[in-house]
Design a protein around this motif. Sequence first.
Motif, PDB file in Angstrom:
ATOM      1  N   ILE A  48       0.835  -1.203   0.000  1.00  0.00           N
ATOM      2  CA  ILE A  48       0.000   0.000   0.000  1.00  0.00           C
ATOM      3  C   ILE A  48       0.871   1.255   0.000  1.00  0.00           C
ATOM      4  O   ILE A  48       0.558   2.253  -0.662  1.00  0.00           O
ATOM      5  CB  ILE A  48      -0.944  -0.011   1.220  1.00  0.00           C
ATOM      6  CG1 ILE A  48      -1.979  -1.136   1.073  1.00  0.00           C
ATOM      7  CG2 ILE A  48      -1.646   1.341   1.377  1.00  0.00           C
ATOM      8  CD1 ILE A  48      -2.859  -1.317   2.289  1.00  0.00           C
ATOM      9  N   GLU A  49       1.979   1.208   0.727  1.00  0.00           N
ATOM     10  CA  GLU A  49       2.889   2.359   0.771  1.00  0.00           C
ATOM     11  C   GLU A  49       3.436   2.669  -0.623  1.00  0.00           C
ATOM     12  O   GLU A  49       3.554   3.842  -1.012  1.00  0.00           O
ATOM     13  CB  GLU A  49       4.022   2.057   1.758  1.00  0.00           C
ATOM     14  CG  GLU A  49       4.910   3.253   2.067  1.00  0.00           C
ATOM     15  CD  GLU A  49       6.132   3.309   1.174  1.00  0.00           C
ATOM     16  OE1 GLU A  49       6.720   4.395   1.043  1.00  0.00           O
ATOM     17  OE2 GLU A  49       6.496   2.265   0.590  1.00  0.00           O
ATOM     18  N   HIS A  50       3.742   1.634  -1.388  1.00  0.00           N
ATOM     19  CA  HIS A  50       4.216   1.845  -2.760  1.00  0.00           C
ATOM     20  C   HIS A  50       3.116   2.479  -3.613  1.00  0.00           C
ATOM     21  O   HIS A  50       3.383   3.371  -4.430  1.00  0.00           O
ATOM     22  CB  HIS A  50       4.652   0.519  -3.372  1.00  0.00           C
ATOM     23  CG  HIS A  50       5.962   0.001  -2.870  1.00  0.00           C
ATOM     24  ND1 HIS A  50       7.049   0.822  -2.643  1.00  0.00           N
ATOM     25  CD2 HIS A  50       6.372  -1.256  -2.557  1.00  0.00           C
ATOM     26  CE1 HIS A  50       8.061   0.095  -2.202  1.00  0.00           C
ATOM     27  NE2 HIS A  50       7.680  -1.170  -2.139  1.00  0.00           N
ATOM     28  N   GLU A  51       1.880   2.014  -3.428  1.00  0.00           N
ATOM     29  CA  GLU A  51       0.754   2.573  -4.184  1.00  0.00           C
ATOM     30  C   GLU A  51       0.571   4.052  -3.857  1.00  0.00           C
ATOM     31  O   GLU A  51       0.325   4.878  -4.752  1.00  0.00           O
ATOM     32  CB  GLU A  51      -0.527   1.803  -3.875  1.00  0.00           C
ATOM     33  CG  GLU A  51      -0.523   0.360  -4.379  1.00  0.00           C
ATOM     34  CD  GLU A  51      -1.756  -0.397  -3.929  1.00  0.00           C
ATOM     35  OE1 GLU A  51      -2.601   0.192  -3.210  1.00  0.00           O
ATOM     36  OE2 GLU A  51      -1.885  -1.579  -4.293  1.00  0.00           O
ATOM     37  N   ALA A  52       0.694   4.399  -2.574  1.00  0.00           N
ATOM     38  CA  ALA A  52       0.550   5.799  -2.160  1.00  0.00           C
ATOM     39  C   ALA A  52       1.656   6.657  -2.760  1.00  0.00           C
ATOM     40  O   ALA A  52       1.414   7.795  -3.186  1.00  0.00           O
ATOM     41  CB  ALA A  52       0.570   5.898  -0.633  1.00  0.00           C
ATOM     42  N   ASP A  53       2.867   6.120  -2.814  1.00  0.00           N
ATOM     43  CA  ASP A  53       3.976   6.862  -3.424  1.00  0.00           C
ATOM     44  C   ASP A  53       3.700   7.139  -4.902  1.00  0.00           C
ATOM     45  O   ASP A  53       3.996   8.236  -5.410  1.00  0.00           O
ATOM     46  CB  ASP A  53       5.281   6.074  -3.291  1.00  0.00           C
ATOM     47  CG  ASP A  53       5.867   6.145  -1.889  1.00  0.00           C
ATOM     48  OD1 ASP A  53       5.446   7.024  -1.106  1.00  0.00           O
ATOM     49  OD2 ASP A  53       6.750   5.321  -1.576  1.00  0.00           O
ATOM     50  N   GLU A  54       3.136   6.160  -5.583  1.00  0.00           N
ATOM     51  CA  GLU A  54       2.841   6.328  -7.007  1.00  0.00           C
ATOM     52  C   GLU A  54       1.785   7.407  -7.230  1.00  0.00           C
ATOM     53  O   GLU A  54       1.900   8.228  -8.150  1.00  0.00           O
ATOM     54  CB  GLU A  54       2.379   4.997  -7.601  1.00  0.00           C
ATOM     55  CG  GLU A  54       3.482   3.951  -7.701  1.00  0.00           C
ATOM     56  CD  GLU A  54       2.971   2.620  -8.199  1.00  0.00           C
ATOM     57  OE1 GLU A  54       1.747   2.530  -8.489  1.00  0.00           O
ATOM     58  OE2 GLU A  54       3.764   1.669  -8.305  1.00  0.00           O
ATOM     59  N   ILE A  55       0.756   7.410  -6.373  1.00  0.00           N
ATOM     60  CA  ILE A  55      -0.287   8.429  -6.498  1.00  0.00           C
ATOM     61  C   ILE A  55       0.296   9.811  -6.224  1.00  0.00           C
ATOM     62  O   ILE A  55       0.004  10.783  -6.940  1.00  0.00           O
ATOM     63  CB  ILE A  55      -1.452   8.136  -5.532  1.00  0.00           C
ATOM     64  CG1 ILE A  55      -2.159   6.842  -5.933  1.00  0.00           C
ATOM     65  CG2 ILE A  55      -2.462   9.294  -5.524  1.00  0.00           C
ATOM     66  CD1 ILE A  55      -3.220   6.388  -4.944  1.00  0.00           C
ATOM     67  N   THR A  56       1.120   9.906  -5.184  1.00  0.00           N
ATOM     68  CA  THR A  56       1.739  11.191  -4.845  1.00  0.00           C
ATOM     69  C   THR A  56       2.617  11.690  -5.991  1.00  0.00           C
ATOM     70  O   THR A  56       2.597  12.881  -6.337  1.00  0.00           O
ATOM     71  CB  THR A  56       2.587  11.056  -3.566  1.00  0.00           C
ATOM     72  OG1 THR A  56       1.755  10.582  -2.498  1.00  0.00           O
ATOM     73  CG2 THR A  56       3.181  12.391  -3.163  1.00  0.00           C
ATOM     74  N   HIS A  57       3.355  10.780  -6.593  1.00  0.00           N
ATOM     75  CA  HIS A  57       4.215  11.151  -7.731  1.00  0.00           C
ATOM     76  C   HIS A  57       3.369  11.663  -8.893  1.00  0.00           C
ATOM     77  O   HIS A  57       3.727  12.664  -9.540  1.00  0.00           O
ATOM     78  CB  HIS A  57       5.033   9.935  -8.163  1.00  0.00           C
ATOM     79  CG  HIS A  57       5.982  10.207  -9.290  1.00  0.00           C
ATOM     80  ND1 HIS A  57       7.080  11.032  -9.155  1.00  0.00           N
ATOM     81  CD2 HIS A  57       5.987   9.782 -10.584  1.00  0.00           C
ATOM     82  CE1 HIS A  57       7.728  11.095 -10.298  1.00  0.00           C
ATOM     83  NE2 HIS A  57       7.080  10.352 -11.191  1.00  0.00           N
ATOM     84  N   GLU A  58       2.239  11.020  -9.137  1.00  0.00           N
ATOM     85  CA  GLU A  58       1.355  11.449 -10.220  1.00  0.00           C
ATOM     86  C   GLU A  58       0.747  12.816  -9.921  1.00  0.00           C
ATOM     87  O   GLU A  58       0.582  13.653 -10.821  1.00  0.00           O
ATOM     88  CB  GLU A  58       0.249  10.424 -10.427  1.00  0.00           C
ATOM     89  CG  GLU A  58      -0.815  10.823 -11.445  1.00  0.00           C
ATOM     90  CD  GLU A  58      -0.247  11.147 -12.820  1.00  0.00           C
ATOM     91  OE1 GLU A  58      -0.893  11.938 -13.546  1.00  0.00           O
ATOM     92  OE2 GLU A  58       0.841  10.629 -13.167  1.00  0.00           O
ATOM     93  N   ILE A  59       0.430  13.075  -8.660  1.00  0.00           N
ATOM     94  CA  ILE A  59      -0.099  14.396  -8.281  1.00  0.00           C
ATOM     95  C   ILE A  59       0.926  15.475  -8.577  1.00  0.00           C
ATOM     96  O   ILE A  59       0.590  16.534  -9.131  1.00  0.00           O
ATOM     97  CB  ILE A  59      -0.495  14.413  -6.788  1.00  0.00           C
ATOM     98  CG1 ILE A  59      -1.754  13.563  -6.570  1.00  0.00           C
ATOM     99  CG2 ILE A  59      -0.753  15.843  -6.320  1.00  0.00           C
ATOM    100  CD1 ILE A  59      -2.160  13.409  -5.112  1.00  0.00           C
TER     101      ILE A  59
END
Length: 218
Positions: A48-59
């Motif tokens: 989940i932490e990796h998924e959150a990092d990906e979303i943050t990067h996309e933002i």
Amino acid sequence: MRLIPKDEGFFEMFDGLAVRMTRSATLLNQLFTDPGQLDRYVAQIKEIEHEADEITHEIMNRIDRSFVTPLDREDIHLLATRLDNVVDLMDGTARRAKMFHIHDRKEPAKELTRVLVAATEQIALGVASLKDARQVQLIGREVKRLEEELAVVCRAVEACKVAGNKVADWGAGSSRFRPSERSDCKFDLCAWSTVRPSPVHAWSTRSLQLSPTAKIRS
């Protein structure tokens, strides 16, 4: 009529971060409830932490691509970063639990994660209510109350350690400290210390309120 439409996709990504935050908190609570499955919960939280990092990067990338944003770019960056930081801290807590080889139920840690789940649920509601300033303010107060509840639990364990008493006897759903003769307080403090850098503190009431002048652009 707006010639250049503002990018509303940020709200959906904020919601995505909030969902992963509440999932991480739930898994952390399950970890301390059933530490026999520690490795599985640690792996799930890391995913989940990796998924959150990906979303943050996309933002962050979307900020650069968008001509008109629904919030100031600084506020979008602040909100995304703080949501991601909460997930990062829970991942770090899970990894420390594994590092300390915690395989017994630790009631103070379980109580802390119970409060944490409630706090992240409120934060997720706040993220979903960003367009309603009054609702966000009310939710911010509830998050603050939960942070204070968490602090009571932490002070109770600290008092136990200083006094040299036995481990706190936590009643069902209660954060009231009562000495017990079951085991040494210092042993139970190991589990408490893994949760002590509370993700609730990484949030703060101001995260939902953003900057003093923040507002949704119409």
